[in-house]
Design a protein around this motif. Structure first.
Motif, PDB file in Angstrom:
ATOM      1  N   VAL A 199       0.041  -0.645 -10.920  1.00 25.11           N
ATOM      2  CA  VAL A 199       0.768  -0.527 -12.182  1.00 25.11           C
ATOM      3  C   VAL A 199       0.821   0.939 -12.611  1.00 25.11           C
ATOM      4  CG1 VAL A 199       0.912  -1.334 -14.572  1.00 25.11           C
ATOM      5  CG2 VAL A 199      -0.036  -2.829 -12.805  1.00 25.11           C
ATOM      6  N   GLY A 200      -0.265   1.667 -12.365  1.00 25.71           N
ATOM      7  CA  GLY A 200      -0.303   3.087 -12.686  1.00 25.71           C
ATOM      8  C   GLY A 200      -1.350   3.791 -11.860  1.00 25.71           C
ATOM      9  N   PHE A 205      -4.301  11.895 -19.378  1.00 24.27           N
ATOM     10  CA  PHE A 205      -3.485  13.059 -19.685  1.00 24.27           C
ATOM     11  C   PHE A 205      -2.056  12.938 -19.155  1.00 24.27           C
ATOM     12  CE2 PHE A 205      -7.871  14.560 -19.530  1.00 24.27           C
ATOM     13  CZ  PHE A 205      -7.966  15.267 -20.718  1.00 24.27           C
ATOM     14  N   PHE A 206      -1.869  12.227 -18.029  1.00 25.33           N
ATOM     15  CA  PHE A 206      -0.578  12.215 -17.355  1.00 25.33           C
ATOM     16  C   PHE A 206      -0.192  10.808 -16.902  1.00 25.33           C
ATOM     17  CE2 PHE A 206      -2.883  16.139 -16.215  1.00 25.33           C
ATOM     18  CZ  PHE A 206      -2.116  17.063 -16.915  1.00 25.33           C
ATOM     19  N   GLU A 207       1.086  10.499 -17.026  1.00 21.75           N
ATOM     20  CA  GLU A 207       1.684   9.288 -16.457  1.00 21.75           C
ATOM     21  C   GLU A 207       0.967   8.020 -16.920  1.00 21.75           C
ATOM     22  OE1 GLU A 207       4.517   9.802 -15.175  1.00 21.75           O
ATOM     23  OE2 GLU A 207       4.289  11.972 -15.076  1.00 21.75           O
ATOM     24  N   THR A 208       1.243   6.909 -16.217  1.00 25.76           N
ATOM     25  CA  THR A 208       0.597   5.630 -16.552  1.00 25.76           C
ATOM     26  C   THR A 208      -0.803   5.610 -15.968  1.00 25.76           C
ATOM     27  OG1 THR A 208       2.733   4.498 -16.523  1.00 25.76           O
ATOM     28  CG2 THR A 208       0.763   3.129 -16.349  1.00 25.76           C
ATOM     29  N   THR A 209      -1.779   5.244 -16.787  1.00 25.74           N
ATOM     30  CA  THR A 209      -3.170   5.317 -16.344  1.00 25.74           C
ATOM     31  C   THR A 209      -3.446   4.381 -15.173  1.00 25.74           C
ATOM     32  OG1 THR A 209      -3.762   3.719 -18.053  1.00 25.74           O
ATOM     33  CG2 THR A 209      -4.067   6.030 -18.581  1.00 25.74           C
ATOM     34  N   SER A 210      -4.501   4.697 -14.437  1.00 24.59           N
ATOM     35  CA  SER A 210      -4.871   3.943 -13.253  1.00 24.59           C
ATOM     36  C   SER A 210      -5.075   2.465 -13.582  1.00 24.59           C
ATOM     37  CB  SER A 210      -6.157   4.524 -12.663  1.00 24.59           C
ATOM     38  OG  SER A 210      -6.568   3.790 -11.542  1.00 24.59           O
ATOM     39  N   HIS A 367     -20.551   4.372   2.026  1.00 23.53           N
ATOM     40  CA  HIS A 367     -20.701   3.209   2.913  1.00 23.53           C
ATOM     41  C   HIS A 367     -20.671   1.892   2.148  1.00 23.53           C
ATOM     42  CE1 HIS A 367     -24.875   2.659   1.660  1.00 23.53           C
ATOM     43  NE2 HIS A 367     -25.140   3.916   1.975  1.00 23.53           N
ATOM     44  N   TRP A 368     -20.825   1.920   0.805  1.00 26.97           N
ATOM     45  CA  TRP A 368     -20.721   0.676   0.026  1.00 26.97           C
ATOM     46  C   TRP A 368     -19.355   0.025   0.234  1.00 26.97           C
ATOM     47  CZ3 TRP A 368     -18.430  -1.572  -4.498  1.00 26.97           C
ATOM     48  CH2 TRP A 368     -19.158  -2.643  -5.057  1.00 26.97           C
ATOM     49  N   PHE A 369     -18.352   0.842   0.567  1.00 29.54           N
ATOM     50  CA  PHE A 369     -16.990   0.334   0.765  1.00 29.54           C
ATOM     51  C   PHE A 369     -16.625   0.177   2.247  1.00 29.54           C
ATOM     52  CE2 PHE A 369     -16.678   2.460  -3.443  1.00 29.54           C
ATOM     53  CZ  PHE A 369     -16.216   1.383  -4.186  1.00 29.54           C
ATOM     54  N   ASN A 370     -17.604   0.263   3.153  1.00 29.73           N
ATOM     55  CA  ASN A 370     -17.296   0.238   4.585  1.00 29.73           C
ATOM     56  C   ASN A 370     -16.573  -1.028   5.031  1.00 29.73           C
ATOM     57  OD1 ASN A 370     -18.261   2.751   5.122  1.00 29.73           O
ATOM     58  ND2 ASN A 370     -20.086   2.098   6.242  1.00 29.73           N
ATOM     59  N   ASP A 371     -16.827  -2.148   4.353  1.00 31.62           N
ATOM     60  CA  ASP A 371     -16.213  -3.400   4.778  1.00 31.62           C
ATOM     61  C   ASP A 371     -14.829  -3.614   4.160  1.00 31.62           C
ATOM     62  OD1 ASP A 371     -17.274  -3.654   2.244  1.00 31.62           O
ATOM     63  OD2 ASP A 371     -17.947  -5.722   2.508  1.00 31.62           O
ATOM     64  N   CYS A 372     -14.318  -2.616   3.448  1.00 35.03           N
ATOM     65  CA  CYS A 372     -13.014  -2.769   2.780  1.00 35.03           C
ATOM     66  C   CYS A 372     -11.856  -2.488   3.740  1.00 35.03           C
ATOM     67  CB  CYS A 372     -12.907  -1.828   1.586  1.00 35.03           C
ATOM     68  SG  CYS A 372     -14.000  -2.274   0.229  1.00 35.03           S
ATOM     69  N   ASP A 373     -10.845  -3.339   3.663  1.00 32.96           N
ATOM     70  CA  ASP A 373      -9.605  -3.088   4.404  1.00 32.96           C
ATOM     71  C   ASP A 373      -8.729  -2.076   3.694  1.00 32.96           C
ATOM     72  OD1 ASP A 373      -9.650  -5.343   6.571  1.00 32.96           O
ATOM     73  OD2 ASP A 373     -10.249  -6.316   4.697  1.00 32.96           O
ATOM     74  N   LEU A 374      -8.904  -1.971   2.364  1.00 31.96           N
ATOM     75  CA  LEU A 374      -8.104  -1.052   1.554  1.00 31.96           C
ATOM     76  C   LEU A 374      -8.978  -0.579   0.401  1.00 31.96           C
ATOM     77  CD1 LEU A 374      -5.300   0.196   0.856  1.00 31.96           C
ATOM     78  CD2 LEU A 374      -4.824  -1.874  -0.459  1.00 31.96           C
ATOM     79  N   LEU A 375      -8.994   0.725   0.164  1.00 31.93           N
ATOM     80  CA  LEU A 375      -9.813   1.291  -0.909  1.00 31.93           C
ATOM     81  C   LEU A 375      -8.951   2.135  -1.831  1.00 31.93           C
ATOM     82  CD1 LEU A 375     -12.511   2.102  -2.292  1.00 31.93           C
ATOM     83  CD2 LEU A 375     -12.707   3.935  -0.589  1.00 31.93           C
ATOM     84  N   PHE A 376      -9.031   1.869  -3.132  1.00 35.20           N
ATOM     85  CA  PHE A 376      -8.422   2.718  -4.145  1.00 35.20           C
ATOM     86  C   PHE A 376      -9.539   3.557  -4.761  1.00 35.20           C
ATOM     87  CE2 PHE A 376      -5.393  -0.658  -3.700  1.00 35.20           C
ATOM     88  CZ  PHE A 376      -4.154  -0.043  -3.871  1.00 35.20           C
ATOM     89  N   HIS A 377      -9.399   4.876  -4.643  1.00 43.11           N
ATOM     90  CA  HIS A 377     -10.449   5.769  -5.145  1.00 43.11           C
ATOM     91  C   HIS A 377      -9.884   6.654  -6.244  1.00 43.11           C
ATOM     92  CE1 HIS A 377     -13.813   8.400  -5.492  1.00 43.11           C
ATOM     93  NE2 HIS A 377     -13.219   9.429  -4.938  1.00 43.11           N
ATOM     94  N   GLU A 378     -10.544   6.635  -7.408  1.00 43.43           N
ATOM     95  CA  GLU A 378     -10.139   7.515  -8.505  1.00 43.43           C
ATOM     96  C   GLU A 378     -10.779   8.878  -8.299  1.00 43.43           C
ATOM     97  OE1 GLU A 378      -9.531   6.373 -12.463  1.00 43.43           O
ATOM     98  OE2 GLU A 378     -10.157   4.326 -12.110  1.00 43.43           O
TER      99      GLU A 378
END
Length: 384
Positions: A199-200, A205-210, A367-378
């Motif tokens: 969605v964002g 400060f900028f654009e639509t927030t995460s 490594h907490w996210f090692n089993d993820c197929d897709l990761l969104f990182h801020e």
């Protein structure tokens, strides 16, 4: 095309700054620009149109399905802290002013110490806010603000230059919400595989927030609802009423700006808003918004999560962790497991291997996210 930000004159002394279903009024006086009210993302709109207010009038709290007229001020203060600004007077009747200040005090003044290892309380509110409590009349040289029977009038040298009621301030928000909803069809199709809609991807400060929507089966989970939900979701092809749960990672304004609107939508329809977060984060939310929505607890179904423990939503499994971020109430990162797919969402966090080693919290490592197929990182401004 859904209406976006615009600035148009109401009179020779007053402009209306609109953003989709909400607006504020800007009143030009000899003592500088006065902004009437607030709205989510108001700091972005003021920056976009190169306006800076000297004073803000706090009208009686009002919430619609587009949002409320007080949320927005945290990032006014962050803009001042990061980019610099003049100290603003906040003019309001005592109750409104005290609630406004208390809400900001709960989230804005916290930051990391210089080592970024612990959270400390700053005196920033005193740097940027000058409280001007008033019951009936506020006067500054030739400018006078009068609070009269639910109305607010602004005078200069005895001449009325603004009338809150006559201006139509706050009118039409619900109609614009319904107009936005009419552009999108309902979707009740069950998803056999997870589907993610961004969605964002901006910030305060900028654009639509995460903000993300995750669909799986008949669950439609919205992570950190951004401002003006009907419009924000419609712009990515999602009908607001298809959302089944809202997940809130923490209490900073850019992660909860859509919360009061989501709650008002449910309350108006006699339904409950299903919220996923920790008990601690929810308690701060409750204190922030109960003055605005006194019956909010009756309209919320809290699905409380515990860091490290799995929450099962009919096959959508949510695993939360506590992040390293500068709020004492905690902030969440999450993994969402659906069938044989796993989605990761880091949430606001200051990722730094040196700091993580000192803190000795293994769940903060990558490594907490090692089993993820897709990761969104801020990402962090200083450490992308």
């Amino acid at each position: 095309m859904l209406e976006r930000a615009c600035l148009h004159p109401l009179s020779s002394r007053v402009d209306r700054l609109s953003d989709r279903a909400l607006h504020v009024d800007l009143i030009q006086t000899s003592e500088g620009l006065i902004r009437m009210g607030s709205m989510p993302d108001v700091a972005k709109m003021m920056a976009r149109f190169k306006r800076q207010e000297a004073m803000v009038i706090l009208p009686q709290w009002r919430v619609t399905q587009a949002g409320d007229n007080h949320t927005g001020e945290e990032f006014v203060q962050w803009h001042a802290q990061v980019y610099g600004a003049q100290r603003r007077k906040y003019i309001g009747q005592s109750n409104n002013l005290s609630v406004f200040y208390r809400n900001l005090a709960a989230i804005f003044p916290f930051y990391f110490d210089p080592s970024r290892l612990s959270i400390i309380h700053k005196k920033w509110l005193n740097d940027w806010i000058e409280k001007a409590p008033v019951e009936k009349v506020f006067k500054l040289r030739d400018v006078e603000v009068r609070f009269q029977k639910g109305n607010i009038l602004v005078y200069e040298r005895g001449q009325k230059i603004y009338d809150l009621i006559a201006s139509g301030y706050g009118a039409g928000a619900e109609d614009r919400v319904e107009a936005a909803l009419s552009t999108v069809k309902r979707d009740s199709v069950s998803r056999p595989d997870p589907e993610v809609v961004v969605v964002g991807s901006g910030n305060g400060f900028f654009e639509t927030t995460s903000s993300l929507v995750v669909r799986f089966g008949r669950r439609v989970l919205w992570i950190d609802p951004c401002s003006q939900p009907a419009h924000s979701l419609a712009e990515v092809g999602i009908h607001w009423d298809d959302i089944t749960e809202v997940l809130i990672t923490h209490n900073h304004e850019d992660h909860i700006s859509g919360f009061p609107a989501c709650l008002k939508r449910k309350m108006d329809r006699g339904k409950k808003l299903r919220i996923i977060t920790t008990e601690t984060i929810y308690e701060v939310l409750r204190k922030q918004f109960k003055p605005l929505l006194p019956q909010m607890e009756e309209a919320i179904l809290l699905l409380a999560v515990i860091p490290g423990k799995l929450l099962n939503l009919n096959g959508m499994h949510i695993i939360p962790r506590l992040n390293h971020h500068f709020l004492p109430y905690g902030t969440l990162g999450i993994k969402i497991c659906t069938g044989n797919k796993t989605l990761g969402f880091s949430g606001d966090t200051k990722f730094d291997r040196r700091i993580n080693k000192i803190l000795n919290r293994p769940e903060l490592e990558g490594h907490w996210f090692n089993d993820c197929d897709l990761l969104f990182h801020e990402v962090d401004f200083e450490n992308p």
